[in-house]
Design an enzyme around this catalytic site. Structure first.
Site, PDB file in Angstrom:
ATOM      1  N   GLU A  72       0.709  -0.873  -0.112  1.00 42.61           N
ATOM      2  CA  GLU A  72       0.229  -0.174   0.063  1.00 42.61           C
ATOM      3  C   GLU A  72       0.783   1.547  -0.217  1.00 42.61           C
ATOM      4  O   GLU A  72       0.516   2.535  -0.612  1.00 42.61           O
ATOM      5  CB  GLU A  72      -1.207   0.548   1.103  1.00 42.61           C
ATOM      6  CG  GLU A  72      -2.273  -0.756   1.623  1.00 42.61           C
ATOM      7  CD  GLU A  72      -3.248  -1.201  -0.131  1.00 42.61           C
ATOM      8  OE1 GLU A  72      -2.680   0.048  -0.730  1.00 42.61           O
ATOM      9  OE2 GLU A  72      -3.964  -1.670  -0.158  1.00 42.61           O
TER      10      GLU A  72
ATOM     11  N   TYR B 233      -6.086   5.761   4.762  1.00 43.96           N
ATOM     12  CA  TYR B 233      -6.805   4.626   3.755  1.00 43.96           C
ATOM     13  C   TYR B 233      -5.532   3.566   4.451  1.00 43.96           C
ATOM     14  O   TYR B 233      -5.712   2.042   4.608  1.00 43.96           O
ATOM     15  CB  TYR B 233      -5.846   5.775   3.025  1.00 43.96           C
ATOM     16  CG  TYR B 233      -6.127   4.278   1.969  1.00 43.96           C
ATOM     17  CD1 TYR B 233      -6.837   3.491   1.005  1.00 43.96           C
ATOM     18  CD2 TYR B 233      -4.349   3.620   1.748  1.00 43.96           C
ATOM     19  CE1 TYR B 233      -6.524   2.585   0.484  1.00 43.96           C
ATOM     20  CE2 TYR B 233      -4.589   2.789   0.196  1.00 43.96           C
ATOM     21  CZ  TYR B 233      -5.811   2.465  -0.301  1.00 43.96           C
ATOM     22  OH  TYR B 233      -5.432   0.950  -0.556  1.00 43.96           O
TER      23      TYR B 233
ATOM     24  N   ASP C 291      -9.401   5.714  -0.779  1.00 44.77           N
ATOM     25  CA  ASP C 291      -8.240   5.846  -1.502  1.00 44.77           C
ATOM     26  C   ASP C 291      -9.730   6.925  -2.540  1.00 44.77           C
ATOM     27  O   ASP C 291     -10.390   7.296  -2.761  1.00 44.77           O
ATOM     28  CB  ASP C 291      -6.987   5.257  -2.174  1.00 44.77           C
ATOM     29  CG  ASP C 291      -7.890   3.866  -3.332  1.00 44.77           C
ATOM     30  OD1 ASP C 291      -9.222   4.685  -2.830  1.00 44.77           O
ATOM     31  OD2 ASP C 291      -6.838   3.527  -3.224  1.00 44.77           O
TER      32      ASP C 291
END
Length: 351
Positions: A36, A119, A137
């Protein structure tokens, strides 16, 4: 409000169409976290190679915590936005010190780690630990704005907070990670950011208000970004035999702590470059103009000209802020940012 009816068709579509991505094969908390962070500001295809290389070098969080900064930045070289990996290391050290080397299975504790926002915390919590938390996101904001025909500016924090709250209310408790990924995947493959959305392939087409009212390409709404500041620079490849000069940037600011080729503000003439090189206690022998190049950062754009300067051998190899290294060392030891990629190629050429 986000309709609850999106859940089942979205999950069904995801299970049939999800991409085969390396971080999905073994979605441990560390792997999800790393992927991520890497995927922020970077395309999926570009990340795959970096992901494998990083994990091969630093397979555990303890390895990340203990990694020397120069090696860490070298592993990240080419991904840009180097504060991402610096914050990862800060977080890794907190995890080692306070959580026994394993990311905590707790959303609030994840959120408290350096460099982890809502997020990333939501993604790790839901995918790795099955905790029912949304991961919102840009992809998700775009999908939801179109489904609900929301005209609010998706760059506003209040819009993101509202979306997180509404998604939390409809999120399936047994598959929160899959649900989050399905929204991300839909935004990446179908409800795409640039170009025409593939509404004919979308599992939510019948529920999408933007499609119903023929407004897909009008949404989402975004406030105009501030124009990037333009900086003109002159980049120098100062060569002593097989060795080239590099220097380390300041610890704060743009490209903090990275190595770079010496460079000057503004476009300089050959005479000005030669005068500068002499001021570094170097005696120029030959100078060669190099091609122009540009590099775009988030808030700054560099437009560059370059010169390659061959100098007489120096007695004091490393002085005047310069570090002379063999051109092969810049590949394996010293992290030079992608901003200078257009000039690195000249290291392989004869002058």
């Amino acid at each position: 409000m986000i309709p609850r009816e999106i859940v089942q068709p979205l999950l069904g579509w995801f299970y049939e169409n999800r991409r085969d991505l390396p971080w999905r094969k073994e979605p441990s908390a560390y792997h999800v976290w790393l992927s991520e962070i890497m995927l922020q500001q970077t395309r999926v295809e570009a990340v795959k190679g970096y992901y494998h290389r990083f994990l091969e070098a630093l397979p555990e969080i303890e390895d990340l915590a203990a990694c020397p900064e120069t090696r860490l930045l070298k592993l990240w070289e080419g991904l840009g936005y180097y504060n991402r990996v610096r914050n990862m290391q800060k977080a890794a050290r907190v995890v080692v010190e306070h959580y026994g080397g394993a990311l905590p299975p707790d959303y609030e504790k994840l959120l408290g780690l350096p460099g982890i926002g809502s997020y990333t915390a939501g993604a790790v919590a839901s995918i790795a630990f099955g905790i029912s938390r949304p991961a919102v996101d840009g992809n998700v904001l775009r999908v939801i704005a179109r489904i609900t025909e929301n005209e609010e500016d998706i760059l506003r924090q209040s819009v993101k907070t509202k979306t997180e709250r509404e998604l939390a209310e409809i999120m399936p408790k047994d598959t929160p990670g899959d649900f989050n990924q399905s929204l991300m995947e839909l935004g990446a493959l179908i409800c795409i950011p640039n170009g025409m959305a593939k509404c004919g392939e979308c599992p939510l087409a019948e529920l999408c208000l933007a499609r119903k009212h023929d407004r897909v390409m009008e949404l989402p709404k975004k406030a105009e970004k501030k124009q990037r500041r333009l900086e003109k620079r002159t980049v120098l490849l100062i060569q002593d035999g097989e060795d080239f000069a590099i220097r380390k940037r300041e610890k704060k600011g743009l490209l903090a702590g990275m190595y770079e080729f010496p460079n000057l503000e503004g476009y300089k003439s050959q005479e000005e470059v030669l005068e500068y090189v002499r001021g570094l206690s170097c005696q120029p022998v030959r100078i060669q103009p190099l091609s122009q190049a540009k590099h775009i950062f988030s808030h700054v754009k560099w437009e560059m000209e370059g010169y390659r300067v061959l100098i007489e051998p120096r007695e004091k190899r490393n002085a005047d802020g310069l570090l002379f290294v063999n051109k092969r060392e810049t590949k394996g030891k010293y992290p030079i940012p992608a901003a200078f990629a257009a000039y690195r190629k000249y290291l392989e050429e004869d002058i």
